[in-house]
Scaffold this motif. Structure first.
Motif, short mmCIF file in Angstrom:
data_model
loop_
_atom_site.label_atom_id
_atom_site.label_comp_id
_atom_site.label_asym_id
_atom_site.label_seq_id
_atom_site.Cartn_x
_atom_site.Cartn_y
_atom_site.Cartn_z
N TYR A 83 0.83 -1.20 0.00
CA TYR A 83 0.00 0.00 0.00
C TYR A 83 0.87 1.25 0.00
O TYR A 83 1.91 1.28 0.66
N PRO A 84 0.43 2.29 -0.69
CA PRO A 84 1.17 3.56 -0.68
C PRO A 84 1.00 4.26 0.67
O PRO A 84 0.11 3.91 1.45
N PRO A 85 1.83 5.27 0.94
CA PRO A 85 1.70 6.01 2.21
C PRO A 85 0.30 6.58 2.41
O PRO A 85 -0.35 7.01 1.47
N SER A 86 -0.16 6.50 3.65
CA SER A 86 -1.44 7.07 4.09
C SER A 86 -2.67 6.44 3.43
O SER A 86 -3.75 7.02 3.46
N PHE A 87 -2.52 5.26 2.85
CA PHE A 87 -3.66 4.59 2.22
C PHE A 87 -4.64 4.17 3.31
O PHE A 87 -4.24 3.78 4.41
N GLU A 88 -5.93 4.25 3.00
CA GLU A 88 -6.95 3.86 3.96
C GLU A 88 -7.91 2.85 3.35
O GLU A 88 -8.33 3.01 2.20
N LEU A 89 -8.21 1.82 4.10
CA LEU A 89 -9.23 0.85 3.73
C LEU A 89 -10.48 1.21 4.51
O LEU A 89 -10.47 1.24 5.74
N ALA A 90 -11.56 1.50 3.80
CA ALA A 90 -12.82 1.88 4.45
C ALA A 90 -13.33 0.73 5.31
O ALA A 90 -12.92 -0.43 5.14
N GLU A 91 -14.25 1.03 6.19
CA GLU A 91 -14.79 0.00 7.08
C GLU A 91 -15.36 -1.16 6.27
O GLU A 91 -16.08 -0.97 5.29
N HIS A 92 -14.99 -2.36 6.68
CA HIS A 92 -15.42 -3.59 6.04
C HIS A 92 -15.33 -4.71 7.07
O HIS A 92 -14.89 -4.47 8.20
N GLN A 93 -15.72 -5.90 6.69
CA GLN A 93 -15.58 -7.06 7.58
C GLN A 93 -15.40 -8.31 6.77
O GLN A 93 -15.73 -8.35 5.58
N HIS A 94 -14.86 -9.33 7.42
CA HIS A 94 -14.64 -10.63 6.78
C HIS A 94 -15.35 -11.70 7.59
O HIS A 94 -15.49 -11.58 8.80
N ARG A 95 -15.76 -12.75 6.92
CA ARG A 95 -16.35 -13.90 7.61
C ARG A 95 -15.31 -14.56 8.50
O ARG A 95 -15.59 -15.00 9.61
N ARG A 96 -14.08 -14.63 8.02
CA ARG A 96 -12.98 -15.26 8.75
C ARG A 96 -12.26 -14.25 9.64
O ARG A 96 -12.31 -13.06 9.39
N GLY A 97 -11.57 -14.77 10.65
CA GLY A 97 -10.69 -13.92 11.44
C GLY A 97 -9.48 -13.54 10.60
O GLY A 97 -9.10 -14.27 9.67
N GLN A 98 -8.86 -12.40 10.91
CA GLN A 98 -7.70 -11.95 10.15
C GLN A 98 -6.58 -11.56 11.10
O GLN A 98 -6.80 -10.80 12.06
N LEU A 99 -5.39 -12.07 10.83
CA LEU A 99 -4.20 -11.57 11.50
C LEU A 99 -3.53 -10.64 10.50
O LEU A 99 -3.08 -11.07 9.44
N LEU A 100 -3.49 -9.35 10.83
CA LEU A 100 -2.96 -8.31 9.95
C LEU A 100 -1.59 -7.90 10.45
O LEU A 100 -1.45 -7.36 11.55
N TYR A 101 -0.56 -8.15 9.63
CA TYR A 101 0.82 -7.87 9.99
C TYR A 101 1.44 -6.96 8.95
O TYR A 101 1.32 -7.21 7.75
N ALA A 102 2.08 -5.90 9.41
CA ALA A 102 2.79 -5.01 8.49
C ALA A 102 4.26 -5.43 8.47
O ALA A 102 4.99 -5.22 9.44
N ALA A 103 4.67 -6.04 7.35
CA ALA A 103 6.08 -6.44 7.20
C ALA A 103 6.96 -5.20 7.15
O ALA A 103 8.13 -5.24 7.53
#
Length: 191
Positions: free
Chosen positions: A23-43
């Motif tokens: 993702y580019p700097p300051s990118f935003e993902l609007a509110e959403h949801q997933h059926r599955r759980g998510q582990l979100l890691y920033a490499a």
């Protein structure tokens, strides 16, 4: 590694799906949801996750666990490379039912990087299935890191906190916040 959107893989017949995106700097993902759980890691970079219940920040060596069905928005701080997994909590019911920041060990980090390269419909009994099962075992044992900011239960104050997270203004005083909410300083600080 192909860019993968989480919604494209909600119904893949595998309990764990790896995702990697840049993702580019300051990118935003609007509110959403997933059926599955998510582990979100920033490499690389930092992610800030907000939900109706609070906000979580994942600097390097940390990840945010977001249970399935949780509405959330994500803001990237700087350029961000995410490596994430979507986990079917029906298959792995031991995973947390609330958002949290987890410590990412060197092994978990490498497993997340590898999972982004695993085919979506991997052979569960082969090496890729072993990688995914080990990854979930590492998530289950990852230490909880107290980097959460819960939102208040008071509706007007919670709305003001959400607005602050969206557009922080460090110069606003407690008295200004209290006045904007039509309450005195003592009640504001108690809430």
């Amino acid at each position: 590694m192909d860019q993968r959107h989480p919604d494209d893989h909600e119904h893949v017949p595998r309990p764990v799906v790896g995702i990697g995106n840049d993702y580019p700097p300051s990118f935003e993902l609007a509110e959403h949801q997933h059926r599955r759980g998510q582990l979100l890691y920033a490499a690389s970079g930092v992610v800030a996750v907000s939900t109706p219940q609070g906000a979580w920040v994942a600097p390097p060596e940390r990840a945010v666990w977001i249970p399935g069905g949780t509405p959330h928005a994500v803001r990237m701080v700087g350029a961000v490379q995410t490596r994430s997994v979507l986990v079917d909590q029906a298959v792995y019911p031991g995973l947390a039912r609330s958002c949290r920041v987890l410590g990412v060990s060197p092994l978990l980090r490498q497993l997340l990087v590898e999972a982004a390269h695993v085919p979506v419909e991997y052979a569960e009994a082969a090496r890729d299935g072993l990688v995914m099962r080990l990854l979930v075992a590492e998530i289950e044992r990852a230490p909880l890191i107290p980097l959460a900011v819960p939102f208040p239960r008071h509706a007007a104050l919670a709305a003001r906190c959400h607005a602050f997270v969206e557009q922080p203004q460090a110069h606003v005083t407690i008295d200004q916040w209290a006045g904007a909410l039509a309450m005195n300083r003592r009640r504001f600080t108690r809430l």
